[in-house]
Design an enzyme around this catalytic site. Structure first.
Site, PDB file in Angstrom:
ATOM      1  N   GLN A 180     -93.834  -6.800 -14.235  1.00 30.42           N
ATOM      2  CA  GLN A 180     -93.250  -8.022 -13.688  1.00 30.42           C
ATOM      3  C   GLN A 180     -94.390  -8.926 -13.253  1.00 30.42           C
ATOM      4  O   GLN A 180     -95.244  -8.527 -12.449  1.00 30.42           O
ATOM      5  CB  GLN A 180     -92.372  -7.679 -12.473  1.00 30.42           C
ATOM      6  CG  GLN A 180     -91.072  -7.013 -12.849  1.00 30.42           C
ATOM      7  CD  GLN A 180     -90.135  -7.998 -13.529  1.00 30.42           C
ATOM      8  OE1 GLN A 180     -89.536  -8.836 -12.888  1.00 30.42           O
ATOM      9  NE2 GLN A 180     -90.013  -7.889 -14.841  1.00 30.42           N
TER      10      GLN A 180
ATOM     11  N   GLU B 263     -82.383   0.156  -7.206  1.00 26.38           N
ATOM     12  CA  GLU B 263     -83.027  -0.570  -8.313  1.00 26.38           C
ATOM     13  C   GLU B 263     -83.775   0.426  -9.202  1.00 26.38           C
ATOM     14  O   GLU B 263     -84.001   1.573  -8.820  1.00 26.38           O
ATOM     15  CB  GLU B 263     -84.039  -1.590  -7.761  1.00 26.38           C
ATOM     16  CG  GLU B 263     -83.433  -2.601  -6.805  1.00 26.38           C
ATOM     17  CD  GLU B 263     -84.438  -3.664  -6.337  1.00 26.38           C
ATOM     18  OE1 GLU B 263     -84.074  -4.836  -6.342  1.00 26.38           O
ATOM     19  OE2 GLU B 263     -85.573  -3.312  -5.970  1.00 26.38           O
TER      20      GLU B 263
ATOM     21  N   ASN C 260     -95.336  -7.231  -9.851  1.00 27.68           N
ATOM     22  CA  ASN C 260     -94.596  -6.144  -9.201  1.00 27.68           C
ATOM     23  C   ASN C 260     -94.307  -5.031 -10.198  1.00 27.68           C
ATOM     24  O   ASN C 260     -95.261  -4.526 -10.809  1.00 27.68           O
ATOM     25  CB  ASN C 260     -93.409  -6.622  -8.371  1.00 27.68           C
ATOM     26  CG  ASN C 260     -92.412  -7.530  -9.028  1.00 27.68           C
ATOM     27  OD1 ASN C 260     -92.708  -8.681  -9.335  1.00 27.68           O
ATOM     28  ND2 ASN C 260     -91.204  -7.046  -9.240  1.00 27.68           N
ATOM     29  N   ASP C 261     -93.070  -4.642 -10.405  1.00 28.61           N
ATOM     30  CA  ASP C 261     -92.745  -3.377 -11.092  1.00 28.61           C
ATOM     31  C   ASP C 261     -93.461  -3.147 -12.428  1.00 28.61           C
ATOM     32  O   ASP C 261     -93.540  -4.063 -13.249  1.00 28.61           O
ATOM     33  CB  ASP C 261     -91.251  -3.332 -11.444  1.00 28.61           C
ATOM     34  CG  ASP C 261     -90.343  -3.788 -10.341  1.00 28.61           C
ATOM     35  OD1 ASP C 261     -90.822  -4.116  -9.258  1.00 28.61           O
ATOM     36  OD2 ASP C 261     -89.129  -3.837 -10.596  1.00 28.61           O
TER      37      ASP C 261
ATOM     38  N   ASP D 123     -82.225  -3.581 -14.504  1.00 22.95           N
ATOM     39  CA  ASP D 123     -83.316  -2.627 -14.682  1.00 22.95           C
ATOM     40  C   ASP D 123     -82.960  -1.470 -15.636  1.00 22.95           C
ATOM     41  O   ASP D 123     -83.053  -0.286 -15.270  1.00 22.95           O
ATOM     42  CB  ASP D 123     -83.789  -2.069 -13.315  1.00 22.95           C
ATOM     43  CG  ASP D 123     -84.115  -3.173 -12.324  1.00 22.95           C
ATOM     44  OD1 ASP D 123     -84.380  -4.310 -12.767  1.00 22.95           O
ATOM     45  OD2 ASP D 123     -84.103  -2.907 -11.106  1.00 22.95           O
TER      46      ASP D 123
HETATM   47  C1  FRU Z   1     -87.641  -4.266  -8.082  1.00 23.00           C
HETATM   48  C2  FRU Z   1     -86.999  -5.527  -8.619  1.00 23.00           C
HETATM   49  C3  FRU Z   1     -86.077  -5.224  -9.774  1.00 23.00           C
HETATM   50  C4  FRU Z   1     -86.074  -6.519 -10.530  1.00 23.00           C
HETATM   51  C5  FRU Z   1     -87.492  -7.003 -10.356  1.00 23.00           C
HETATM   52  C6  FRU Z   1     -87.632  -8.496 -10.289  1.00 23.00           C
HETATM   53  O1  FRU Z   1     -88.830  -4.472  -7.420  1.00 23.00           O
HETATM   54  O2  FRU Z   1     -86.322  -6.196  -7.570  1.00 23.00           O
HETATM   55  O3  FRU Z   1     -84.801  -4.789  -9.390  1.00 23.00           O
HETATM   56  O4  FRU Z   1     -85.730  -6.347 -11.880  1.00 23.00           O
HETATM   57  O5  FRU Z   1     -87.967  -6.428  -9.164  1.00 23.00           O
HETATM   58  O6  FRU Z   1     -88.975  -8.857 -10.277  1.00 23.00           O
END
Ligand code: FRU
Length: 573
Positions: free
Chosen positions: A77, A236, A59-60, A184
């Site tokens: 991530q 976030e 993800n991020d 974050d």
């Molecule tokens: C955003 C999020 C962040 C967190 C991460 C966890 O997509 O929810 O807030 O740090 O993904 O994977």
């Protein structure tokens, strides 16, 4: 068999402990250390010029910075073991041109099975403000959220080799408020006060906390920026960055806030606020809610650390949406889920009627354009460009359509595109109606690979004003197998969407109709090179970092420009 697997696991775990450092750390025995995960980038859904992880779930974007050698570092991530979210590590890849990525060994590992290394950022402590780097000016500090069942705290990891390997800071955490919704951190250097500045989300209080520090180790609360624009259900991944303003020598600041869940289109979205920053407080220019992307797959975007504020910034976002990301078919079909957006250059403009807008355009695409357009026509008028790219191995297309001389009143006509599968007839389409405030639409509803998920909504639209000064309208886009990004009016609006055709899209029709007489139309369509093909062995496998920093071209900044690839709209700023 089970016993053998457990014995092997114990042996590998012991080896990992030894390989890492003198301090024993836990690493899941199934997760490789010191070597990148291997991936196959040939699947029909696999993007070829976008970054995606070798296997399993991403993800991020995290910790993005450009080092002194011009190497861009992208962390992300990462669940290295399954194609669903969870088990968060920081994956790592590097590039010199933001298209050719080299997969690196995983950079950060959770310390036990109940921990997650959540999102965060990285900085280069050039002046050794932390005291951690007495003998070097390229020490990297990653600032991340450690997620545990009871707490989200802010922690540091230190790299003495410019971001390739990290050790966790021994006095972690450096910031904790005893909350499970505090995460974050994104850190920048603010020269006027000689302080580090962190923005961080108090997620369920709809606030961005601003903290300052002299040394990255001790943090002081400075202010809050809260209840601005859209709330959704959580905030976030905040970012605050200085960037240039078009047609001006001034710079401005932008606060970027990711919202999930609760976006107006469903799930995840990104909003931004232009404003000013004085070292402790961010003040927005107004209270308007501005959305960064009118598609549904652009989230948790981050700006690279290390780009001076008077130059266009460079960002990358996660090209997906929490509503359906864990269900998309690339998981079962190809063993990976999620890609990043194209790298974008960003600056602010004062757009017709609506005022401040974040301009977002693809970063210089030339490293993946090696040939002449597949088709081009400088004088299309009301006409059709048909491109059969069944023979194009990459299946990546970039197109531009520029319309000039649009009458101020009674403008008429349409400009639209359709990408089709020659096998199934599935299609992705979009286009513009050139009358009034020119509505633009996108439709991913005629594709069959992922059509039963109720959240995978399929139609998007926006309204674009054509420029009264130039009477012009521009549209460009990139199709990269399972991703499509479109840029309107020189990047004043953009959209990112994922798409899952059952069979590859391999025909494009670009068409204008009903345009007023005297209107000028030019169009061109390129086939782009696969960036991953350069790193693929004869089995279709990408092994990752054997040498660091592969790729061509330099990492220098982009001019703030709306010069298109065609070079026709020569509006240099
Ligand atoms: C955003 C999020 C962040 C967190 C991460 C966890 O997509 O929810 O807030 O740090 O993904 O994977």
């Amino acid at each position: 068999m089970l016993l053998l697997t457990s014995l092997l696991a114990v042996a590998v775990a012991a080896a990992n402990v030894n390989a890492q450092s003198a301090t024993p750390i836990y690493v899941d025995p199934l997760v490789p250390t010191g070597t990148p995960l291997v991936g196959n980038y040939t699947g029909p859904l696999r993007p070829q010029i976008h970054f995606s992880p070798p296997v399993n779930f991403m993800n991020d974007p995290n910790g993005m910075f450009v080092d002194a050698e011009g190497v861009y570092h992208l962390y992300y991530q990462y669940n290295p073991l399954e194609a669903v979210a969870g088990n968060q590590h920081w994956g790592h890849a590097t590039s010199r041109d933001l298209y050719h990525w080299v997969n690196q060994p995983i950079a950060l590992f959770p310390g036990n099975t109940s921990e997650g290394i959540f999102s965060g950022s990285s900085v280069v402590d050039v002046n050794n403000t932390s005291g951690l780097f007495p003998d070097q000016d390229n020490g990297v500090v990653a600032i991340y959220t450690l997620n545990t069942p009871n707490d989200q705290s802010q922690n540091l990891a230190i790299s003495y080799d410019s971001g390739y390997t990290f050790e966790k800071y021994e006095d972690n955490p450096v910031l904790t408020i005893g909350s499970t919704q505090f995460r974050d951190p994104k850190v920048i250097w603010y020269a006027p006060t000689q302080r580090w500045v962190m923005v961080i989300a108090y997620s369920q209080e709809f606030a961005v906390g601003i903290f300052t520090s002299e040394n990255l180790l001790n943090w002081t609360e400075a202010s809050n920026f809260s209840y601005h624009g859209l709330l959704g259900l959580q905030w976030e991944c905040p970012n605050m960055v200085e960037m240039p303003m078009e047609n001006s020598t001034e710079t401005m600041w932008v606060m970027l806030i990711s919202i999930n869940p609760g976006a107006p289109l469903g799930g995840s979205i990104t909003q931004y606020a232009p404003g000013s920053f004085n070292g402790t407080h961010f003040t927005p220019v107004d209270s308007v809610a501005r959305i960064a992307d009118f598609g549904k797959d652009n989230y948790a975007g981050q700006f690279f650390y290390g780009i001076p504020g008077d130059q266009p910034q460079i960002s990358i976002a996660w090209a997906s949406n929490w509503q359906y990301t864990q269900a998309v078919p690339s998981g079962p079909l190809e063993g990976w889920r999620s890609a990043m957006s194209l790298p974008r250059i960003n600056y602010l403009t004062n757009a017709t009627r609506v005022g401040y807008r974040l301009v977002s355009l693809p970063y210089d695409l030339s490293p993946v354009i090696s040939s002449e357009p597949l088709q081009s026509n400088d004088n299309l008028g009301n006409g059709t460009v048909l491109v059969d790219f069944t023979d194009l191995e990459s299946k990546v297309i970039y197109f531009e359509l520029n319309i000039t001389n649009i009458p101020a009143v009674n403008a008429s006509g349409t400009a639209n595109f359709t990408f089709l599968s020659s096998i199934t007839g599935e299609s992705l389409s979009g286009g513009q109606y050139l009358f009034g405030d020119t509505p633009f639409w996108l439709d991913r509803g005629q594709l069959r690979g992922f059509d039963s998920d109720p959240f995978f909504t399929d139609k998007f639209s926006t309204n674009v004003l054509y420029d009264p000064e130039t009477s012009a309208f521009t549209m460009s886009g990139v199709l990269d197998r399972s991703l499509f990004e479109v840029f309107l009016q020189g990047g004043e609006q953009s959209a990112t969407i994922t798409l899952y055709p059952e069979q590859p899209l391999d025909i494009m029709v670009l068409r204008t109709a009903g345009l007023n007489e005297g209107v000028g139309v030019s169009a061109a369509v390129w086939g782009l090179d696969s960036a991953w093909a350069d790193y693929t062995d004869e089995n279709g496998t990408v092994v990752g970092n054997v040498t660091t920093g592969a790729g061509s071209s330099n990492g220098s900044s982009q001019r703030m420009k709306r010069e298109t690839v065609l070079g026709r709209s020569k509006r240099l700023y």
